[in-house]
Enzyme design. Structure first.
Site, PDB file in Angstrom:
ATOM      1  N   ASP A 252       1.583   7.529  -7.537  1.00  0.00           N
ATOM      2  CA  ASP A 252       1.498   8.822  -6.866  1.00  0.00           C
ATOM      3  C   ASP A 252       1.766   8.572  -5.384  1.00  0.00           C
ATOM      4  O   ASP A 252       1.196   7.646  -4.793  1.00  0.00           O
ATOM      5  CB  ASP A 252       0.098   9.419  -7.005  1.00  0.00           C
TER       6      ASP A 252
ATOM      7  N   HIS B  77       1.814   1.172 -11.302  1.00  0.00           N
ATOM      8  CA  HIS B  77       2.203   1.002 -12.702  1.00  0.00           C
ATOM      9  C   HIS B  77       3.658   0.545 -12.818  1.00  0.00           C
ATOM     10  O   HIS B  77       4.430   0.630 -11.867  1.00  0.00           O
ATOM     11  CB  HIS B  77       1.983   2.314 -13.454  1.00  0.00           C
TER      12      HIS B  77
ATOM     13  N   SER C 296      -1.228   1.924   0.795  1.00  0.00           N
ATOM     14  CA  SER C 296      -0.113   1.375   1.542  1.00  0.00           C
ATOM     15  C   SER C 296       1.208   1.875   0.994  1.00  0.00           C
ATOM     16  O   SER C 296       1.383   3.053   0.739  1.00  0.00           O
ATOM     17  CB  SER C 296      -0.165  -0.149   1.536  1.00  0.00           C
TER      18      SER C 296
END
Length: 286
Positions: A89, A146, A252
């Site tokens: 995200d 992921h 980050s």
């Protein structure tokens, strides 16, 4: 004001500050921790209905909250095998071709893939003429990372460096930002060739974790560390598309590199400033 913010980053003790924040984020302080989490949720308008544990009191430390899991199924994977998926995200900072070994950072700024990968020349050659994508994770975002595609880990490199902030303002003003900051480079072998996932540290990012090595904490100093992994046999580390590969404690940026002709094109809407959600279509593979 923007110039002042950038100037302060050059002079502040970024590593010391990050270590201090890291210790505080790991501390289990009961009601104090819960109060900080509640403030953070309100400040950044975090949708806790997506979290596996929605109650602030469920998290013993701020780190537990920040690396919170999502409810099963809340980020469904694109089921089209012709597409790889967004790994996180966040928001797209930049994406496009790697031109003559150079990666575009922001207007007036670029850096080399060789520097990004810790001066590992053999690795950089594998991505000549390929494509890159840089995704920024804001404080409000889900902070687990992921796999865009199924891959087998072949190498990990830890590159020491600075800890500048990686927000859009800094990316537009600090030359070679992502090749200057501390980072962990993971190279995977996939059906479309090699893929690099570069997890870039930043100010107050307490640590970077991977699912195979835990927290990556080599001795302090300026030395680059590398680890090679078997790609076959019982000790090979293979992660499926959509499987977690790592996480940031306090957020980050992820930079991804793909080999020449691995991607046919980025998916519709994948462009600078576009919001990303893990599991959505990211790019069509060639």
């Amino acid at each position: 004001m923007d110039k002042l913010k950038i100037a302060l980053q050059y002079i502040m003790p970024k590593h010391l500050l990050s270590r201090l924040v890291g210790k505080l984020a790991a501390a289990e302080l009961g009601a104090v921790t819960t109060s900080v989490i509640k403030w953070f949720i309100k400040q950044y308008k975090i949708d806790m209905s997506e979290a596996a544990q929605s109650a602030p009191e469920a998290y013993a430390s701020f780190n537990q909250f920040f690396t919170r899991a999502l409810k099963p199924g809340i980020r469904p994977l694109c089921d089209d095998d012709d597409y790889i998926v967004h790994p996180v995200d966040g928001a797209v900072s930049q994406c496009g071709p790697i031109k003559e070994g150079r990666i575009f950072q922001a207007k007036g700024h670029e850096y080399s893939s060789l520097a990004l990968l810790g001066d590992q020349a053999d690795d950089a050659k594998r991505f000549e003429g390929g494509d890159f994508a840089t995704i920024y994770l804001a404080p409000k975002d889900y902070h687990r990372i992921h796999m865009p595609i199924k891959g087998t880990l072949s190498k990990m490199t830890y590159v020491p460096g600075e800890l500048f902030s990686v927000n859009p303002l800094t990316a537009e003003n600090v030359p070679g930002l992502f090749a200057r900051n501390e980072r962990v480079v993971a190279i995977f072998e996939t059906e479309i060739g090699p893929m690099a996932m570069v997890l870039v540290g930043a100010t107050i990012v307490a640590s970077i974790e991977t699912v195979w090595a835990g927290t990556v904490t080599p001795p302090t100093g300026k030395k680059v560390f590398t680890w090679d992994y078997p790609t076959e046999g019982p000790e090979a580390i293979t992660l499926d598309k959509g499987e977690e590969m790592g996480r940031f404690k306090l957020g980050s940026t992820v930079v991804m590199l793909f080999a020449k002709d691995a991607l046919e094109h980025f998916a519709d809407g994948v462009e600078p400033k576009a919001v990303t959600r893990m599991g959505q279509a990211f790019a069509k593979i060639d």
